[in-house]
Scaffold this active site. Structure first.
Site, short mmCIF file in Angstrom:
data_model
loop_
_atom_site.label_atom_id
_atom_site.label_comp_id
_atom_site.label_asym_id
_atom_site.label_seq_id
_atom_site.Cartn_x
_atom_site.Cartn_y
_atom_site.Cartn_z
N PRO A 73 0.83 -1.22 0.00
CA PRO A 73 0.00 0.00 0.00
C PRO A 73 0.85 1.25 0.00
O PRO A 73 1.69 1.44 0.88
CB PRO A 73 -0.80 -0.13 1.30
N CYS A 74 0.65 2.08 -0.99
CA CYS A 74 1.40 3.34 -1.11
C CYS A 74 0.44 4.47 -1.46
O CYS A 74 0.68 5.25 -2.40
CB CYS A 74 2.50 3.24 -2.15
N SER A 75 -0.67 4.58 -0.74
CA SER A 75 -1.68 5.59 -1.07
C SER A 75 -1.14 7.01 -0.89
O SER A 75 -1.69 7.97 -1.44
CB SER A 75 -2.93 5.41 -0.20
N PHE A 81 1.28 8.10 -2.26
CA PHE A 81 1.80 8.52 -3.57
C PHE A 81 0.69 8.65 -4.60
O PHE A 81 0.95 8.81 -5.79
CB PHE A 81 2.86 7.52 -4.06
#
Length: 344
Positions: free
Chosen positions: A99-101, A103
């Site tokens: 998860p890289c929300s 970005f």
């Protein structure tokens, strides 16, 4: 007999898929979107790592994993070798969607970098910026032949591109050659304009050629998958008042608000039109039908995300599960090419 569309499938179909004898472990597995894609392409997914108890409950219900690990990826990385199945080491494919929300292209994303977040109540907070490197640590430990990692397209935009360079360098340091792909699910028989970045890596001791992922299949419109009655928009709500002001060219409420008040806002309330390919399904956006004052139906969401029609969502929100998952048909197309070009 009319042939069923690729997006219109059931979990029962998996047992009839010809197996290819290659195995997968999935990290950050959520509801199992990528798991189903690999299975549809003939792989066996033998285990998963998932932090969210609710998502693990769903995963077990629908996929019956041989080796489930309900824990943060960091805790999995600290397990002694004796507590990790031998089959996990030198596995054919390690799959993961860290998860890289932070970005994401929406909002003031740079202000979120470095912070600790949880996606919802009951889930442990994590530094989302670090999760990709935690995943690379998992790869370093398990030494899979191939790694497939999916992420948001915002990762390759603006200042975030330095983060991508750091990821590729980290993969290189633990012995992997990386290819980076920007792919649109709409070109892969998924009825959705979902752009995502995929890191596809192979161990340096394996002499694989450059992978080609050139998929240009016919897009599928909302009208082709639309079904069921959606929840009515309350006529007393602001949503209804704004919906009534829509014009033929409007794609979302941002278009309406820019016309009404002169600035972009509310662009995450999206208007679906039968003749157009649906927008990306996210966990929190609102999706409305253009011709009637209704939200799109749960059945629409399932079809747009290419989840099987008999998937058991139990007590979980359909949109949340689908929005947080990789579309199974999208991963199927990628997994098929990995098999054909590298493994066959």
């Amino acid at each position: 007999m009319k042939k069923m569309s690729e997006w219109n499938w059931s979990l029962d179909k998996i047992k009839d898929v010809k197996k290819n004898d290659f195995k997968v472990v999935s990290c950050f597995s959520c509801g199992g979107g990528s798991t189903m894609g690999f299975k549809l392409a003939g792989y066996e997914v033998i285990g998963n790592v998932e932090i969210d108890p609710s998502m693990m409950k769903l995963y077990k219900q629908n996929h019956n994993p041989k080796y489930p690990f309900e824990m943060p990826i960091q805790e999995f990385n600290r397990l002694s070798i004796s507590k990790i199945p031998k089959e996990f080491f030198n596995i054919d494919i390690l799959d993961g969607s860290p998860p890289c929300s932070t970005f994401s292209v929406s909002g003031k994303r740079e202000q979120k970098w470095g912070g600790a977040f949880s996606f919802r109540e009951g889930q442990a907070k994590q530094r989302l910026d670090d999760l990709f490197f935690d995943f690379i640590e998992t790869a370093d430990r398990l030494q899979p032949k191939i790694i497939v990692a999916e992420n948001v397209v915002g990762l390759i935009l603006g200042k975030a591109r330095g983060y991508v360079s750091a990821i590729i360098e980290a993969f290189d340091e633990v012995g992997y050659t990386t290819q980076l792909f920007k792919l649109n699910a709409a070109t892969m028989r998924v009825p959705q304009k979902r752009e995502r970045v995929f890191f596809v890596c192979h161990r340096k001791d394996l002499s694989y050629p450059k992978l080609r992922l050139e998929l240009h299949e016919q897009p599928i419109t909302y009208g082709a998958v639309r079904t069921g009655k959606g929840r009515p928009i309350s006529q007393e709500s602001e949503t209804y008042k704004r919906w009534k002001k829509r014009r033929p060219k409007d794609r979302n409420f941002g278009d309406i608000m820019k016309r009404e008040i002169g600035r972009d806002t509310n662009f995450s309330t999206v208007i679906f039109k039968d003749q157009l390919v649906p927008n990306t399904i996210t966990a929190s956006s609102m999706y409305l039908r253009n011709d009637v004052p209704e939200f799109i139906s749960n059945e629409d969401i399932i079809r747009i995300q290419t989840f099987p029609y008999d998937y058991d969502f139990m007590d979980q929100n359909v949109q949340y599960v689908c929005g947080m998952s990789v579309p199974p048909i999208m991963m199927k197309k990628i997994a098929e090419q990995i098999y054909l070009q590298w493994l066959k």
